[in-house]
Design an enzyme around this catalytic site. Structure first.
Site, short mmCIF file in Angstrom:
data_model
loop_
_atom_site.label_atom_id
_atom_site.label_comp_id
_atom_site.label_asym_id
_atom_site.label_seq_id
_atom_site.Cartn_x
_atom_site.Cartn_y
_atom_site.Cartn_z
N GLU A 130 -16.07 -11.39 60.27
CA GLU A 130 -15.41 -12.41 59.45
C GLU A 130 -15.81 -12.28 57.99
O GLU A 130 -14.97 -12.43 57.09
CB GLU A 130 -15.78 -13.80 59.97
CG GLU A 130 -15.39 -14.05 61.42
CD GLU A 130 -16.51 -13.76 62.40
OE1 GLU A 130 -16.66 -14.52 63.37
OE2 GLU A 130 -17.22 -12.75 62.21
N LEU B 71 -32.80 14.10 77.73
CA LEU B 71 -32.07 12.83 77.73
C LEU B 71 -31.79 12.31 76.32
O LEU B 71 -31.83 11.11 76.05
CB LEU B 71 -32.82 11.76 78.54
CG LEU B 71 -33.07 12.07 80.02
CD1 LEU B 71 -33.74 10.88 80.69
CD2 LEU B 71 -31.79 12.44 80.73
N GLY C 42 -31.42 11.21 89.91
CA GLY C 42 -30.68 12.00 90.88
C GLY C 42 -30.05 11.16 91.96
O GLY C 42 -29.85 9.95 91.80
N CYS D 239 -21.08 -17.52 60.59
CA CYS D 239 -19.72 -17.21 60.11
C CYS D 239 -18.84 -18.46 60.10
O CYS D 239 -17.94 -18.57 59.26
CB CYS D 239 -19.10 -16.14 61.00
SG CYS D 239 -19.89 -14.53 60.83
N ARG E 291 -23.89 8.76 76.13
CA ARG E 291 -25.30 8.47 75.90
C ARG E 291 -25.48 7.69 74.59
O ARG E 291 -26.25 6.74 74.52
CB ARG E 291 -26.11 9.77 75.83
CG ARG E 291 -26.30 10.49 77.15
CD ARG E 291 -27.17 11.73 76.95
NE ARG E 291 -27.37 12.44 78.21
CZ ARG E 291 -28.11 13.55 78.34
NH1 ARG E 291 -28.71 14.05 77.26
NH2 ARG E 291 -28.24 14.13 79.51
N SER F 146 -29.39 4.18 95.39
CA SER F 146 -30.06 2.88 95.50
C SER F 146 -29.28 1.80 94.76
O SER F 146 -29.18 0.66 95.24
CB SER F 146 -31.49 2.98 94.96
OG SER F 146 -31.51 3.19 93.57
N CYS G 229 -19.87 -17.12 64.96
CA CYS G 229 -21.20 -17.64 65.27
C CYS G 229 -21.47 -18.92 64.49
O CYS G 229 -20.93 -19.15 63.41
CB CYS G 229 -22.26 -16.59 64.98
SG CYS G 229 -22.34 -16.06 63.25
#
Length: 340
Positions: free
Chosen positions: A46, A202, A282, A80, A182, A288, A71
């Site tokens: 904004e 990674l 993996g 804002c 990533r 899981s 906000c």
């Protein structure tokens, strides 16, 4: 509002842990100002839209469209909603309400109390989809979870091995796209076996952007100090059973392995304000999360290559719909839960 969404996406990779937001100001049917949240800690959408208006006197006769509720609290920047009231913008059109507890309707109420006309819920589904990571984090109190793996045409992710290099299923193009994902994530995670066998870095190397926080499971401290994940180059969290002192950019977090560890992991990441988590392997770690039903997206990179035997890829229920994006020799299959 569609233009707001389009603008907001320019903040991808830079605004987290804030949400992506776009704003458009219209006067007598003409766009006179535009803005988006560029970077966390800097001006909100904004503010940037209001600053872009060449003739501020027009604001008193304008409508501001914004994809997310303005906000109403003091964070790193002033509210804002207060600025909109100060500039006497009479009409505000909002895509969706902010799920963050410090806002959550308070910005809308503040604008209405000031006599502004406020319309809420324009393209609400699309606006919520835009900030689904932010919404998941603040409503479910856990990171938004993306499971990602590459598999062969016959359903394997690697050979059965105890050493040596993994089978390369990605192409240079798809590797670039994975590194882009990533860069869009706050954290990235692998299991012990993947860390030991593949010694992954990674990091984001084939795309522009920040490196996510690296996370590895290492119950018995089997990961050597010479591994990439121990090189101190990027902030790294190690989940383990036995306490150990950390060092610069390396923190050990102790889990109770006598009970379910997934809620413990997600709680620790929530406490560290990591809003999105990408899990790259993996198989045991991926399965899981699948068994627990704790995931929001699954991205499967399906190669044309055949392996014939090896480590079977995880499986997602046939009842869950998906979309496909085809590239040369590879197809990305994308599953998306509708939690938002």
């Amino acid at each position: 509002m569609r233009r707001c969404i389009q603008l907001a996406k320019n903040g991808l990779c830079n605004v987290s842990p804030n949400p992506m937001v776009g704003a458009v100001i219209v006067c007598e049917g003409q766009i006179i100002g535009e803005g988006y949240h560029i970077r966390c800690g800097e001006a909100h959408a904004e503010v940037n839209a209001i600053r872009s208006v060449k003739d501020p006197s027009l604001l008193k006769h304008s409508t501001i469209y914004v994809s997310l509720e303005p906000c109403s609290h003091h964070g790193k920047t002033p509210p804002c909603a207060d600025l909109i009231i100060e500039k006497q913008i009479p009409r505000i059109v909002i895509g969706c309400q902010d799920p963050f507890s410090k806002v959550a309707g308070k910005g809308i109420q503040k604008l209405r109390d000031a006599g502004c006309e406020v319309i809420v819920g324009v393209l609400e589904t699309e606006c919520r989809e835009l900030i689904r990571k932010f919404i998941t984090f603040h409503t479910l109190h856990r990171p938004y979870i993306v499971l990602k793996w590459a598999e062969s045409a016959d359903g394997f992710i690697d050979l059965e091995r105890t050493e040596g290099q993994p089978v390369i299923l990605s192409t240079p193009l798809t590797s670039m796209l994975v590194h882009k994902k990533r860069a869009e994530s706050d954290a990235i995670m692998v299991g012990t076996r993947t860390a030991l066998l593949d010694n992954p870095a990674l990091t984001v190397r084939n795309w522009y952007g920040h490196n996510p926080v690296r996370i590895v499971m290492d119950r018995n401290h089997s990961l050597p100090q010479t591994s990439h994940l121990s090189d101190n180059s990027v902030s790294t969290l190690v989940f383990t059973e036995h306490p150990r002192s950390g060092k610069e950019n390396l923190e050990y977090i102790t889990l109770n392995y006598q009970t379910d560890i997934l809620p413990q992991i997600l709680s620790a990441l929530y406490q560290r304000n990591l809003q999105s988590l990408m899990i790259e392997g993996g198989r045991i770690l991926l399965e899981s999360f699948i068994r627990s039903g704790i995931w929001d997206e699954v991205i499967i990179e399906k190669s044309d290559k055949l392996i014939y035997s090896g480590v079977k890829a995880p499986e997602i229920s046939d009842k869950i719909s998906y979309s496909e994006e085809k590239h040369f020799c590879t197809t990305f299959r994308h599953y998306l839960k509708r939690n938002t």
